[in-house]
Scaffold this motif. Sequence first.
Motif, PDB file in Angstrom:
ATOM      1  N   THR A  55       9.264   1.929   6.591  1.00  0.00           N
ATOM      2  CA  THR A  55      10.550   1.342   6.937  1.00  0.00           C
ATOM      3  C   THR A  55      11.658   2.214   6.368  1.00  0.00           C
ATOM      4  O   THR A  55      11.587   2.639   5.220  1.00  0.00           O
ATOM      5  CB  THR A  55      10.675  -0.084   6.362  1.00  0.00           C
ATOM      6  N   ALA A  63      14.384  -0.381   9.981  1.00  0.00           N
ATOM      7  CA  ALA A  63      13.620  -0.093  11.190  1.00  0.00           C
ATOM      8  C   ALA A  63      12.296   0.544  10.801  1.00  0.00           C
ATOM      9  O   ALA A  63      12.233   1.321   9.854  1.00  0.00           O
ATOM     10  CB  ALA A  63      14.400   0.836  12.117  1.00  0.00           C
ATOM     11  N   THR A  64      11.248   0.193  11.514  1.00  0.00           N
ATOM     12  CA  THR A  64       9.946   0.824  11.305  1.00  0.00           C
ATOM     13  C   THR A  64       9.935   2.138  12.079  1.00  0.00           C
ATOM     14  O   THR A  64      10.043   2.144  13.309  1.00  0.00           O
ATOM     15  CB  THR A  64       8.802  -0.085  11.791  1.00  0.00           C
ATOM     16  N   SER A  67       4.046   3.865  12.102  1.00  0.00           N
ATOM     17  CA  SER A  67       3.028   2.876  11.743  1.00  0.00           C
ATOM     18  C   SER A  67       1.659   3.396  12.140  1.00  0.00           C
ATOM     19  O   SER A  67       1.517   4.086  13.149  1.00  0.00           O
ATOM     20  CB  SER A  67       3.304   1.532  12.419  1.00  0.00           C
ATOM     21  N   ALA A  73       2.963  -2.355  12.316  1.00  0.00           N
ATOM     22  CA  ALA A  73       4.244  -2.530  13.007  1.00  0.00           C
ATOM     23  C   ALA A  73       4.660  -3.996  13.020  1.00  0.00           C
ATOM     24  O   ALA A  73       5.816  -4.329  12.744  1.00  0.00           O
ATOM     25  CB  ALA A  73       4.142  -1.994  14.434  1.00  0.00           C
ATOM     26  N   GLN A  74       3.712  -4.895  13.324  1.00  0.00           N
ATOM     27  CA  GLN A  74       4.027  -6.318  13.356  1.00  0.00           C
ATOM     28  C   GLN A  74       4.395  -6.857  11.986  1.00  0.00           C
ATOM     29  O   GLN A  74       5.371  -7.599  11.837  1.00  0.00           O
ATOM     30  CB  GLN A  74       2.826  -7.115  13.891  1.00  0.00           C
ATOM     31  N   ASP A  76       5.576  -5.325   9.487  1.00  0.00           N
ATOM     32  CA  ASP A  76       6.903  -4.819   9.110  1.00  0.00           C
ATOM     33  C   ASP A  76       8.006  -5.602   9.827  1.00  0.00           C
ATOM     34  O   ASP A  76       8.940  -6.112   9.218  1.00  0.00           O
ATOM     35  CB  ASP A  76       7.051  -3.345   9.485  1.00  0.00           C
ATOM     36  N   GLU A  77       7.878  -5.670  11.131  1.00  0.00           N
ATOM     37  CA  GLU A  77       8.991  -6.122  11.955  1.00  0.00           C
ATOM     38  C   GLU A  77       9.306  -7.602  11.814  1.00  0.00           C
ATOM     39  O   GLU A  77      10.462  -8.013  12.022  1.00  0.00           O
ATOM     40  CB  GLU A  77       8.716  -5.771  13.422  1.00  0.00           C
ATOM     41  N   TYR A  80      12.305  -8.320   9.554  1.00  0.00           N
ATOM     42  CA  TYR A  80      13.656  -7.910   9.875  1.00  0.00           C
ATOM     43  C   TYR A  80      14.520  -9.076  10.368  1.00  0.00           C
ATOM     44  O   TYR A  80      15.713  -9.133  10.061  1.00  0.00           O
ATOM     45  CB  TYR A  80      13.656  -6.787  10.911  1.00  0.00           C
ATOM     46  N   TYR A 111       9.279 -15.226   5.487  1.00  0.00           N
ATOM     47  CA  TYR A 111       8.391 -14.180   6.009  1.00  0.00           C
ATOM     48  C   TYR A 111       6.931 -14.588   5.914  1.00  0.00           C
ATOM     49  O   TYR A 111       6.133 -14.285   6.803  1.00  0.00           O
ATOM     50  CB  TYR A 111       8.621 -12.885   5.233  1.00  0.00           C
TER      51      TYR A 111
END
Length: 250
Positions: A55, A63-64, A67, A73-74, A76-77, A80, A111
């Motif tokens: 990130t 932003a990622t 990955s 990716a999931q 991380d995102e 946000y 989260y």
Amino acid sequence: MAPSGPSGSAAWTSGHLAGELRDLLLATESVEAFLQQLVGIAVEAIGEDVSAGITVARSGHPATVASSDADAAQFDEVQYGPDQGPCLTAMRANKVVLIQDMASDERFSKYRMRALSLGARSSMSLPLAGGNEAVGALNLYSRAPHTFGPRAQAQAQRFADEASRALSLAVHLVRGVEVTDQLRAALTSRTIIDQAIGIIMGQNRCSADVAFGVLRNASQNRNVKLRTVATEIVTAVGKAEASTGHQFVD
């Protein structure tokens, strides 16, 4: 030799990692490509059952940028949207954030439930510093709890330290390329402007200062850049000379 998992990654020494990342940086053409390769090495270094993401804060927004797989990716995102999670804390507070079991760790309530629903059970986020130009986090995830024991934590920290150094160098190199491109563009503009001034001097039998004033006034009156006016003058003269059909004889 690739490690068998987080507990077997001690074969990657700091020297080995430093050399690997240095070679990687020299072999890739952009910071983005470097970061994508970086997450692959992170998985190899820390454990094949681990997902890795990076990130980076871009204009104040996370932003990622790389990955190792869809899981990373999931995981991380989903941080946000609520603006909460281990990778954001690691990046903003410049500290390591370790979650051994998301099912029992009550931090990051917004989260946590979303991450659990996607299958995340443990994670480790480590800050990455690329000088003053880039701040980010290396994020490691696992679908199993208690994946990141003492040896995995130590290896992840070594990797993050070396990755930060490589990232700092990458940012420095990119800035160097940008400065070189800017200087080249400036020199090109100066050359074209000088050519246009010479043409105006020849046509009007005037000094360089007067010719530059003519060029500047044309730029201001038309509300276009000085270089654009200069380019038009040089191009027009070039076409006029070409249309005369000069022939060169040996």
